[in-house]
Design a protein around this motif. Structure first.
Motif, PDB file in Angstrom:
ATOM      1  N   ARG A  57      42.000  31.449  40.270  1.00 57.53           N
ATOM      2  CA  ARG A  57      41.334  30.171  39.750  1.00 57.53           C
ATOM      3  C   ARG A  57      40.401  30.669  38.739  1.00 57.53           C
ATOM      4  NH1 ARG A  57      40.633  26.037  43.572  1.00 57.53           N
ATOM      5  NH2 ARG A  57      39.436  25.134  41.738  1.00 57.53           N
ATOM      6  N   THR A  58      39.788  32.092  38.264  1.00 65.33           N
ATOM      7  CA  THR A  58      38.917  32.138  37.272  1.00 65.33           C
ATOM      8  C   THR A  58      39.788  32.521  36.066  1.00 65.33           C
ATOM      9  OG1 THR A  58      38.585  34.368  38.258  1.00 65.33           O
ATOM     10  CG2 THR A  58      37.001  32.517  38.889  1.00 65.33           C
ATOM     11  N   ARG A  59      41.128  32.904  36.092  1.00 67.42           N
ATOM     12  CA  ARG A  59      42.107  33.618  35.085  1.00 67.42           C
ATOM     13  C   ARG A  59      41.359  34.853  34.777  1.00 67.42           C
ATOM     14  NH1 ARG A  59      42.938  28.364  31.412  1.00 67.42           N
ATOM     15  NH2 ARG A  59      44.334  26.988  33.008  1.00 67.42           N
ATOM     16  N   LEU A  60      40.891  35.565  35.713  1.00 62.61           N
ATOM     17  CA  LEU A  60      40.441  37.064  35.623  1.00 62.61           C
ATOM     18  C   LEU A  60      41.618  37.795  36.216  1.00 62.61           C
ATOM     19  CD1 LEU A  60      36.820  36.735  36.412  1.00 62.61           C
ATOM     20  CD2 LEU A  60      37.528  37.249  34.144  1.00 62.61           C
ATOM     21  N   THR A  61      41.639  39.348  35.986  1.00 61.34           N
ATOM     22  CA  THR A  61      42.320  40.167  36.449  1.00 61.34           C
ATOM     23  C   THR A  61      41.945  40.343  37.920  1.00 61.34           C
ATOM     24  OG1 THR A  61      41.411  41.991  35.760  1.00 61.34           O
ATOM     25  CG2 THR A  61      43.211  41.077  34.183  1.00 61.34           C
ATOM     26  N   GLN A  62      42.811  40.838  38.804  1.00 64.61           N
ATOM     27  CA  GLN A  62      42.397  41.015  40.048  1.00 64.61           C
ATOM     28  C   GLN A  62      41.510  42.248  40.066  1.00 64.61           C
ATOM     29  OE1 GLN A  62      45.377  41.514  43.003  1.00 64.61           O
ATOM     30  NE2 GLN A  62      46.054  39.421  42.389  1.00 64.61           N
ATOM     31  N   GLY A  63      41.746  43.274  39.236  1.00 62.24           N
ATOM     32  CA  GLY A  63      40.857  44.514  38.853  1.00 62.24           C
ATOM     33  C   GLY A  63      39.453  43.971  38.575  1.00 62.24           C
ATOM     34  N   ARG A  64      39.328  43.374  37.881  1.00 62.83           N
ATOM     35  CA  ARG A  64      37.977  42.560  37.265  1.00 62.83           C
ATOM     36  C   ARG A  64      37.314  41.898  38.333  1.00 62.83           C
ATOM     37  NH1 ARG A  64      33.378  43.510  35.449  1.00 62.83           N
ATOM     38  NH2 ARG A  64      32.192  41.816  34.596  1.00 62.83           N
ATOM     39  N   VAL A  65      38.093  41.052  39.075  1.00 59.63           N
ATOM     40  CA  VAL A  65      37.383  40.471  40.356  1.00 59.63           C
ATOM     41  C   VAL A  65      36.816  41.760  41.375  1.00 59.63           C
ATOM     42  CG1 VAL A  65      37.940  38.776  42.062  1.00 59.63           C
ATOM     43  CG2 VAL A  65      38.417  38.354  39.888  1.00 59.63           C
ATOM     44  N   ARG A  66      37.755  42.673  41.378  1.00 54.50           N
ATOM     45  CA  ARG A  66      37.365  43.673  42.571  1.00 54.50           C
ATOM     46  C   ARG A  66      36.211  44.279  42.155  1.00 54.50           C
ATOM     47  NH1 ARG A  66      42.098  46.002  42.002  1.00 54.50           N
ATOM     48  NH2 ARG A  66      43.482  44.530  42.792  1.00 54.50           N
ATOM     49  N   GLU A  67      35.983  44.485  40.611  1.00 50.76           N
ATOM     50  CA  GLU A  67      34.976  45.481  40.218  1.00 50.76           C
ATOM     51  C   GLU A  67      33.567  44.492  40.414  1.00 50.76           C
ATOM     52  OE1 GLU A  67      33.640  46.791  35.885  1.00 50.76           O
ATOM     53  OE2 GLU A  67      35.791  47.014  36.416  1.00 50.76           O
ATOM     54  N   VAL A  68      34.014  43.222  40.276  1.00 45.60           N
ATOM     55  CA  VAL A  68      32.524  42.453  40.283  1.00 45.60           C
ATOM     56  C   VAL A  68      32.317  42.287  41.898  1.00 45.60           C
ATOM     57  CG1 VAL A  68      31.726  39.908  40.311  1.00 45.60           C
ATOM     58  CG2 VAL A  68      33.138  40.983  38.277  1.00 45.60           C
ATOM     59  N   VAL A  69      33.262  41.892  42.831  1.00 45.98           N
ATOM     60  CA  VAL A  69      32.538  41.645  44.300  1.00 45.98           C
ATOM     61  C   VAL A  69      32.491  43.177  44.842  1.00 45.98           C
ATOM     62  CG1 VAL A  69      34.255  39.671  44.356  1.00 45.98           C
ATOM     63  CG2 VAL A  69      35.150  41.957  45.198  1.00 45.98           C
ATOM     64  N   THR A  70      32.641  44.117  44.157  1.00 47.12           N
ATOM     65  CA  THR A  70      32.065  45.622  44.707  1.00 47.12           C
ATOM     66  C   THR A  70      30.681  45.892  44.341  1.00 47.12           C
ATOM     67  OG1 THR A  70      33.615  46.718  43.130  1.00 47.12           O
ATOM     68  CG2 THR A  70      34.315  46.377  45.482  1.00 47.12           C
ATOM     69  N   GLY A  71      30.169  44.897  43.333  1.00 42.63           N
ATOM     70  CA  GLY A  71      28.892  45.374  42.643  1.00 42.63           C
ATOM     71  C   GLY A  71      28.933  46.272  41.583  1.00 42.63           C
ATOM     72  N   GLY A  72      29.910  46.085  40.770  1.00 41.85           N
ATOM     73  CA  GLY A  72      30.283  46.898  39.532  1.00 41.85           C
ATOM     74  C   GLY A  72      30.739  48.366  39.573  1.00 41.85           C
ATOM     75  N   LYS A  73      31.098  48.605  40.874  1.00 40.54           N
ATOM     76  CA  LYS A  73      31.546  50.053  41.033  1.00 40.54           C
ATOM     77  C   LYS A  73      33.059  49.791  41.195  1.00 40.54           C
ATOM     78  CE  LYS A  73      28.466  50.301  44.198  1.00 40.54           C
ATOM     79  NZ  LYS A  73      27.970  50.326  45.387  1.00 40.54           N
ATOM     80  N   ARG A  74      33.765  50.713  40.598  1.00 40.13           N
ATOM     81  CA  ARG A  74      35.414  50.731  40.739  1.00 40.13           C
ATOM     82  C   ARG A  74      35.591  51.232  42.046  1.00 40.13           C
ATOM     83  NH1 ARG A  74      38.567  49.477  36.396  1.00 40.13           N
ATOM     84  NH2 ARG A  74      37.489  49.472  34.721  1.00 40.13           N
ATOM     85  N   PRO A  75      36.568  50.590  42.715  1.00 39.53           N
ATOM     86  CA  PRO A  75      37.166  50.726  44.186  1.00 39.53           C
ATOM     87  C   PRO A  75      37.687  52.457  44.092  1.00 39.53           C
ATOM     88  CG  PRO A  75      38.706  49.298  43.311  1.00 39.53           C
ATOM     89  CD  PRO A  75      37.321  49.141  42.109  1.00 39.53           C
ATOM     90  N   PRO A  76      37.446  53.143  45.118  1.00 37.02           N
ATOM     91  CA  PRO A  76      38.232  54.576  45.264  1.00 37.02           C
ATOM     92  C   PRO A  76      39.805  54.468  44.838  1.00 37.02           C
ATOM     93  CG  PRO A  76      37.719  53.745  47.176  1.00 37.02           C
ATOM     94  CD  PRO A  76      37.132  52.670  46.488  1.00 37.02           C
TER      95      PRO A  76
END
Length: 81
Positions: A57-76
């Motif tokens: 819906r936001t036309r962002l990559t899933q990686g960027r959305v994942r980074e945003v919802v985890t508070g700026g930290k990259r997932p392990p």
């Protein structure tokens, strides 16, 4: 008299255009816009919207959305053997 009014109106419109240009396209404005967007993404995620839907819906990559919802930290990252 009309010439004076046209000149003042022109200067006013120029000042408005310059103000809008600085507030909409400036680095600080872009940062505020992204912060607001990221807060909305986190709120939607907390309310149960899947990351895939947020990304599409936001036309962002899933990686960027994942980074945003985890508070700026990259997932392990799982290390491959």
């Amino acid at each position: 008299m009309a010439r004076t009014w046209e000149g003042a109106a022109g200067r006013l419109m120029l000042a408005l255009a310059a103000l809008l240009h600085r507030t909409v396209t400036g680095k600080a404005a872009r940062r505020r816009l992204h912060d607001c967007r990221d807060a909305a993404l986190r709120a939607a995620y907390r309310r149960g919207v899947p990351q895939e839907v947020l990304a599409s819906r936001t036309r962002l990559t899933q990686g960027r959305v994942r980074e945003v919802v985890t508070g700026g930290k990259r997932p392990p990252v799982d290390e491959a053997a």
